[in-house]
Motif scaffolding. Structure first.
Motif, short mmCIF file in Angstrom:
data_model
loop_
_atom_site.label_atom_id
_atom_site.label_comp_id
_atom_site.label_asym_id
_atom_site.label_seq_id
_atom_site.Cartn_x
_atom_site.Cartn_y
_atom_site.Cartn_z
N SER A 18 -38.29 -9.13 52.58
CA SER A 18 -38.99 -10.40 52.74
C SER A 18 -39.70 -10.48 54.08
O SER A 18 -40.86 -10.93 54.16
N LEU A 19 -39.05 -10.01 55.15
CA LEU A 19 -39.69 -10.02 56.47
C LEU A 19 -40.87 -9.06 56.52
O LEU A 19 -41.88 -9.35 57.16
N LEU A 20 -40.75 -7.92 55.86
CA LEU A 20 -41.88 -6.98 55.84
C LEU A 20 -43.04 -7.54 55.02
O LEU A 20 -44.21 -7.31 55.35
N ASN A 21 -42.75 -8.27 53.95
CA ASN A 21 -43.82 -8.93 53.20
C ASN A 21 -44.53 -9.96 54.07
O ASN A 21 -45.77 -10.08 54.05
N MET A 22 -43.76 -10.72 54.83
CA MET A 22 -44.36 -11.69 55.74
C MET A 22 -45.17 -10.99 56.82
O MET A 22 -46.25 -11.47 57.21
N LEU A 23 -44.68 -9.86 57.29
CA LEU A 23 -45.42 -9.08 58.29
C LEU A 23 -46.74 -8.58 57.71
O LEU A 23 -47.76 -8.55 58.41
N ALA A 35 -49.15 -11.40 57.90
CA ALA A 35 -49.56 -11.69 59.27
C ALA A 35 -50.53 -10.65 59.81
O ALA A 35 -51.45 -10.98 60.57
N ILE A 36 -50.35 -9.39 59.43
CA ILE A 36 -51.20 -8.32 59.96
C ILE A 36 -52.49 -8.16 59.17
O ILE A 36 -53.59 -8.08 59.73
N PHE A 37 -52.37 -8.11 57.84
CA PHE A 37 -53.52 -7.74 57.01
C PHE A 37 -54.15 -8.91 56.27
O PHE A 37 -55.13 -8.73 55.55
N GLY A 38 -53.59 -10.11 56.42
CA GLY A 38 -54.14 -11.26 55.71
C GLY A 38 -53.51 -11.43 54.35
O GLY A 38 -52.79 -10.55 53.86
N PRO A 39 -53.77 -12.57 53.69
CA PRO A 39 -53.04 -12.89 52.45
C PRO A 39 -53.35 -11.97 51.27
O PRO A 39 -52.45 -11.61 50.52
N TRP A 40 -54.61 -11.58 51.09
CA TRP A 40 -54.95 -10.84 49.87
C TRP A 40 -54.72 -9.35 50.01
O TRP A 40 -54.11 -8.72 49.13
N THR A 77 -46.72 -16.88 53.37
CA THR A 77 -45.97 -17.52 54.45
C THR A 77 -46.19 -16.80 55.76
O THR A 77 -46.40 -17.43 56.81
N GLY A 78 -46.18 -15.47 55.73
CA GLY A 78 -46.44 -14.70 56.94
C GLY A 78 -47.84 -14.92 57.47
O GLY A 78 -48.05 -15.03 58.69
N SER A 79 -48.81 -15.03 56.57
CA SER A 79 -50.18 -15.30 56.99
C SER A 79 -50.30 -16.68 57.64
O SER A 79 -50.99 -16.86 58.65
N MET A 80 -49.60 -17.65 57.08
CA MET A 80 -49.63 -19.00 57.64
C MET A 80 -48.92 -19.05 58.99
O MET A 80 -49.38 -19.72 59.92
N LEU A 81 -47.80 -18.34 59.12
CA LEU A 81 -47.08 -18.34 60.39
C LEU A 81 -47.94 -17.79 61.52
O LEU A 81 -47.85 -18.25 62.66
N GLY A 87 -54.53 -29.00 55.04
CA GLY A 87 -54.80 -27.64 54.59
C GLY A 87 -53.52 -26.84 54.37
O GLY A 87 -53.37 -26.13 53.37
N THR A 88 -52.58 -26.97 55.30
CA THR A 88 -51.31 -26.25 55.17
C THR A 88 -50.51 -26.76 53.99
O THR A 88 -49.91 -25.98 53.22
N LEU A 89 -50.46 -28.08 53.81
CA LEU A 89 -49.72 -28.65 52.70
C LEU A 89 -50.32 -28.22 51.36
O LEU A 89 -49.59 -27.96 50.39
#
Length: 277
Positions: A97-102, A105-110, A211-215, A228-230
């Protein structure tokens, strides 16, 4: 013992490879405070020591480091992230889960979602192969009742095996790592296994990646409660609920899931508990 030694050797080799890859992270400049006689900030070179994140704070720091390096060393960061992800998935280590969030955060949502789905399916397939070569007998020996139940259900749903596996991925009837090591015992064809993982974990991967992208974009509590976040959180919830509802409706009509519960327990284990009281 030969199978245990072979698996341990592969784990050791993969660990050494990942360590060497992370230890040779390219150097990068950082902005230092200007000196008393300097008008412009002076660039310093700083080396980072990378490790798997264990909480959100470490995740944010690691994401900032890798985003910084990605500007000039995109291929290296992609290789490092992919190797770390496959390492965890192949050897059934926690922390996906943390790697998915990473990834988000690094490569964007898509792009992050695409990477997460492909790496999850590839890593799970490697875990499938490792179990098939080294661990089938240990899986049956350590989890005889759960394996017997899954074998029975897989045979009952052999005509709809792909949708049976999808339902197991969508709903937590049994952990994903356990499915990865058990499917060779169930004689699941590898193409069906790969596709069921890739498609079945899309909602979960999407939630984590988004979630990682939003964080990575949130800098204060006010950003969390913006419209926008909601709206994004609502979209995430819908993406997670709608496919699950469709699979559940199909499963109720076509699949035989009696005896399996959402927490992974079985009627067999519950009966044993009653007898032991």
């Amino acid at each position: 013992m030969r199978s245990v030694a072979g698996l341990a050797a592969l784990l050791a080799a993969a660990t050494v490879y990942l360590y060497l890859l992370s230890a040779h992270l390219p150097r990068g400049p950082r902005q230092a405070e200007p000196g008393p006689e300097a008008e412009e900030p002076v660039e310093e070179v700083q080396e980072y020591r990378l490790k798997f994140p264990s909480d959100l704070e470490e995740l944010r720091e690691l994401a900032e480091q890798l985003k910084f390096y990605k500007r000039e060393h995109y291929g290296y960061v992609l290789l490092l992230f992919s190797s770390a992800y496959l390492y965890k998935q192949s050897f059934a280590l926690p922390g996906s889960s943390l790697l998915n969030m990473l990834a988000g955060a690094i490569f964007g949502p898509w792009l992050g979602l695409l990477l997460a789905c492909l790496l999850t399916a590839s890593g799970s397939t490697f875990c499938f192969l490792l179990s098939s070569v080294f661990g089938k007998q240990y899986v049956v020996h350590l989890f005889p009742e759960k394996v017997a139940l899954l074998q029975r259900k897989a045979e009952e749903n052999r005509s709809s095996l792909f949708f049976f596996l999808l339902s197991l991925r969508f709903f937590p009837m049994t952990p994903n790592w356990f499915l990865n090591i058990t499917c060779p015992v169930l004689n699941v064809p590898m193409p069906i296994f790969f596709c069921s993982v890739c498609i079945g974990l899309i909602p979960y991967n999407f939630i984590c990646v988004r979630t990682g992208s939003m964080l990575s974009e949130i800098s204060s509590l006010d950003d969390i409660f913006s419209w926008g976040t909601l709206a994004q959180l609502l979209a995430i919830a819908l993406v997670a609920l709608i496919p699950g509802a469709l699979i559940k409706r199909y499963g109720n009509a076509h699949l035989k899931m009696e005896g399996m519960e959402s927490n992974g327990t079985t009627e067999v284990t519950k009966e044993e508990e009653r007898k032991s009281r």
